[in-house]
Design an enzyme around this catalytic site. Structure first.
Site, PDB file in Angstrom:
ATOM      1  N   CYS A 164     116.062   3.233 -53.741  1.00 25.96           N
ATOM      2  CA  CYS A 164     116.987   3.593 -54.019  1.00 25.96           C
ATOM      3  C   CYS A 164     117.795   4.630 -53.830  1.00 25.96           C
ATOM      4  O   CYS A 164     118.892   4.886 -53.572  1.00 25.96           O
ATOM      5  CB  CYS A 164     116.881   4.620 -55.533  1.00 25.96           C
ATOM      6  SG  CYS A 164     115.848   3.844 -56.534  1.00 25.96           S
ATOM      7  N   HIS A 167     122.999   8.621 -57.402  1.00 30.68           N
ATOM      8  CA  HIS A 167     122.635   8.061 -57.209  1.00 30.68           C
ATOM      9  C   HIS A 167     122.107   7.988 -58.779  1.00 30.68           C
ATOM     10  O   HIS A 167     121.830   9.187 -59.810  1.00 30.68           O
ATOM     11  CB  HIS A 167     121.189   8.472 -56.686  1.00 30.68           C
ATOM     12  CG  HIS A 167     120.414   6.689 -57.093  1.00 30.68           C
ATOM     13  ND1 HIS A 167     120.313   5.790 -56.992  1.00 30.68           N
ATOM     14  CD2 HIS A 167     118.996   6.909 -57.647  1.00 30.68           C
ATOM     15  CE1 HIS A 167     119.596   4.870 -57.746  1.00 30.68           C
ATOM     16  NE2 HIS A 167     118.266   5.723 -58.013  1.00 30.68           N
ATOM     17  N   ASN A 177     120.081   2.111 -63.763  1.00 33.70           N
ATOM     18  CA  ASN A 177     120.019   2.197 -62.261  1.00 33.70           C
ATOM     19  C   ASN A 177     119.526   1.018 -61.252  1.00 33.70           C
ATOM     20  O   ASN A 177     118.839   0.052 -61.714  1.00 33.70           O
ATOM     21  CB  ASN A 177     118.456   2.943 -62.609  1.00 33.70           C
ATOM     22  CG  ASN A 177     117.881   3.297 -60.681  1.00 33.70           C
ATOM     23  OD1 ASN A 177     118.663   3.287 -60.119  1.00 33.70           O
ATOM     24  ND2 ASN A 177     116.483   3.921 -60.721  1.00 33.70           N
TER      25      ASN A 177
HETATM   26  O1  UT7 Z   1     115.622   5.832 -58.582  1.00 35.36           O
HETATM   27  C1  UT7 Z   1     114.625   6.981 -59.658  1.00 35.36           C
HETATM   28  C2  UT7 Z   1     113.888   5.540 -59.946  1.00 35.36           C
HETATM   29  N1  UT7 Z   1     113.591   6.289 -60.913  1.00 35.36           N
HETATM   30  C3  UT7 Z   1     113.764   7.318 -61.501  1.00 35.36           C
HETATM   31  O2  UT7 Z   1     113.924   8.241 -61.319  1.00 35.36           O
HETATM   32  C4  UT7 Z   1     112.529   8.002 -62.898  1.00 35.36           C
HETATM   33  C5  UT7 Z   1     112.691   8.928 -63.215  1.00 35.36           C
HETATM   34  N2  UT7 Z   1     111.767   9.635 -64.465  1.00 35.36           N
HETATM   35  C6  UT7 Z   1     112.576   9.430 -65.687  1.00 35.36           C
HETATM   36  O3  UT7 Z   1     113.470   8.688 -65.948  1.00 35.36           O
HETATM   37  C7  UT7 Z   1     111.341   9.388 -66.824  1.00 35.36           C
HETATM   38  O4  UT7 Z   1     110.442   9.907 -67.014  1.00 35.36           O
HETATM   39  C8  UT7 Z   1     111.239   7.898 -67.623  1.00 35.36           C
HETATM   40  C9  UT7 Z   1     112.977   7.849 -68.630  1.00 35.36           C
HETATM   41  C10 UT7 Z   1     111.112   7.252 -67.084  1.00 35.36           C
HETATM   42  C11 UT7 Z   1     110.866   8.790 -69.131  1.00 35.36           C
HETATM   43  O5  UT7 Z   1     110.705   9.915 -69.850  1.00 35.36           O
HETATM   44  P1  UT7 Z   1     110.029  10.963 -70.040  1.00 35.36           P
HETATM   45  O6  UT7 Z   1     111.192  12.014 -71.367  1.00 35.36           O
HETATM   46  O7  UT7 Z   1     109.407  11.428 -69.117  1.00 35.36           O
HETATM   47  O8  UT7 Z   1     109.224  10.157 -71.237  1.00 35.36           O
HETATM   48  P2  UT7 Z   1     107.439  10.254 -70.738  1.00 35.36           P
HETATM   49  O9  UT7 Z   1     107.369   8.848 -69.809  1.00 35.36           O
HETATM   50  O10 UT7 Z   1     107.230  11.633 -71.156  1.00 35.36           O
HETATM   51  O11 UT7 Z   1     106.917  10.029 -72.544  1.00 35.36           O
HETATM   52  C12 UT7 Z   1     107.756  10.316 -73.635  1.00 35.36           C
HETATM   53  C13 UT7 Z   1     106.749   9.413 -74.590  1.00 35.36           C
HETATM   54  C14 UT7 Z   1     105.271   8.673 -74.254  1.00 35.36           C
HETATM   55  O12 UT7 Z   1     104.743   8.462 -76.068  1.00 35.36           O
HETATM   56  P3  UT7 Z   1     103.970   9.430 -76.291  1.00 35.36           P
HETATM   57  O13 UT7 Z   1     102.715   9.273 -75.166  1.00 35.36           O
HETATM   58  O14 UT7 Z   1     104.392  10.708 -76.224  1.00 35.36           O
HETATM   59  O15 UT7 Z   1     103.153   9.108 -77.166  1.00 35.36           O
HETATM   60  C15 UT7 Z   1     105.698   7.315 -73.513  1.00 35.36           C
HETATM   61  O16 UT7 Z   1     104.887   6.545 -73.774  1.00 35.36           O
HETATM   62  O17 UT7 Z   1     107.668   8.036 -74.538  1.00 35.36           O
HETATM   63  C16 UT7 Z   1     107.055   6.731 -74.865  1.00 35.36           C
HETATM   64  N3  UT7 Z   1     107.974   5.641 -74.072  1.00 35.36           N
HETATM   65  C17 UT7 Z   1     109.163   5.059 -74.415  1.00 35.36           C
HETATM   66  N4  UT7 Z   1     108.658   5.079 -75.716  1.00 35.36           N
HETATM   67  C18 UT7 Z   1     110.408   4.098 -76.441  1.00 35.36           C
HETATM   68  C19 UT7 Z   1     107.644   5.730 -72.986  1.00 35.36           C
HETATM   69  N5  UT7 Z   1     109.098   4.744 -72.743  1.00 35.36           N
HETATM   70  C20 UT7 Z   1     109.153   4.297 -73.900  1.00 35.36           C
HETATM   71  C21 UT7 Z   1     110.866   3.503 -74.362  1.00 35.36           C
HETATM   72  N6  UT7 Z   1     110.460   3.120 -75.371  1.00 35.36           N
HETATM   73  N7  UT7 Z   1     110.821   2.602 -73.046  1.00 35.36           N
END
Ligand code: UT7
Length: 323
Positions: free
Chosen positions: A115, A250, A280
């Protein structure tokens, strides 16, 4: 100061026609428009058509940048393509772009910093120009990230999109730096490689692998890394946060962009956001955002523009550009 600075002469972009909405994704994996918008700010992403490769997107964005610069491909002597999704393991996608644009002279190579690739490529082009290794450079960030996604993994497949953006860079006049790349800061730390990676590659699995990510871990590091390089660049160039006209980050997640903006003290009206429409697009995200803000008249000649990115590796970096 009589040092010559490399200026950004133009920008261009290309997005594939097909738009994939959150509602469509909700029919493919267990997710919802509400979750995606709330956690990421993403509403839709563009997806390359079958047979439409990274080199096609890159060439289209490159053509646009050349047109906007009012120069022809004969005026370019170096093409750098920042990409994580090359058409093939080799040759470099940049050489395919060179062929598609009809350039038979000069040089072309790919740059891989995921990225952060476009920011690394701008700093690289800047160094080539200042060291007389090139006269005018076409710098492209292009990705077909949709091809390396696991479309059954809701934690990654909702986050990315395809696209390309490009700039034409050349050496400005001697004298005070009225325009140009004023300073850059590039960083990486391979201790974090396994927080964002593909689970395969030519050497390890003889395949390309798919994206795997510990989203929370990436999120945790992102804001601190971004703000560090932004401060480094401002210090090196002798400017402060208040001098910035535009912050072009980004586009990974609206919450990361907001977090960095708040920590840096940049008001939201100075922040260019396209993640809602593009998602992204990895190395393409910064030039796509630049192109959007130049096309709609926000970024104007003379503006002080900070670009930054952070991604797999981890890699991260920033450049300060007097537009
Ligand atoms: O260029 C760099 C590339 N990457 C990034 O910058 C990504 C950086 N990270 C993020 O943007 C965030 O961490 C995410 C958007 C990927 C995730 O957001 P979060 O607030 O950190 O959520 P989480 O991973 O803590 O997940 C919360 C819940 C989980 O369920 P439980 O365990 O609380 O029951 C996940 O399983 O949300 C669930 N979850 C989803 N639910 C619906 C994860 N993905 C999804 C989804 N739809 N697509």
């Amino acid at each position: 100061m009589n040092e010559r600075h490399s200026i950004v002469r133009s920008v261009g972009a290309y997005l594939p026609a097909r738009i994939l909405t959150n509602d469509e994704l909700a029919k493919m994996v267990d997710t919802s428009d509400e979750w995606i918008v709330q956690r990421t700010g993403i509403r839709q992403r563009h997806i390359a058509a079958e047979g439409e490769n990274t080199s096609d997107l890159a060439a289209a964005a490159g053509r646009k940048a050349l047109e906007n610069a009012g120069v022809g491909i004969e005026d370019i002597d170096l093409i750098i393509v920042a990409t994580t999704t090359p058409d093939m393991t080799f040759p470099a996608t940049a050489t395919l772009v060179q062929q598609k644009l009809g350039m038979h002279h000069g040089a072309a190579f790919d740059l891989q910093a995921v990225c952060s690739g476009f920011v690394f490529a701008v700093a690289t082009a800047d160094s080539y120009l200042k060291n007389n290794l090139a006269r005018r450079v076409l710098v492209i960030g292009a990705e077909t990230f949709s091809r390396i996604l696991d479309w059954t993994d809701r934690t990654t497949c909702v986050l990315f999109g395809d696209g390309a953006g490009a700039v034409v860079m050349e050496l400005g006049k001697e004298g005070p730096p009225e325009r140009g790349v004023l300073a850059s800061s590039l960083r990486s730390d391979g201790r974090h490689w396994n927080k964002l990676y593909t689970d395969g590659g030519p050497s390890s699995t003889r395949s390309m692998g798919l994206v795997r990510m510990e989203g929370k871990e990436v999120f945790k590091h992102a804001v601190g890394m971004i703000t560090d390089v932004v401060h480094n660049v401002l210090d090196a160039a002798g400017y402060g946060i208040d001098d910035l006209d535009w912050f072009v980050p980004h586009q990974a997640n609206k919450r990361i962009i907001d977090g960095a903006g708040v920590k840096l003290g940049i008001p939201p009206e100075k922040v260019v956001v396209t993640v809602d429409r593009h998602a992204n697009t990895s190395a393409a995200s910064v030039p796509l955002a630049l192109s959007t803000a130049v096309a709609d008249g926000r970024i104007k000649r003379g503006d002080l523009v900070m670009i930054e990115a952070m991604g797999g590796g981890f890699t991260w970096g920033a450049s300060l550009i007097r537009w």
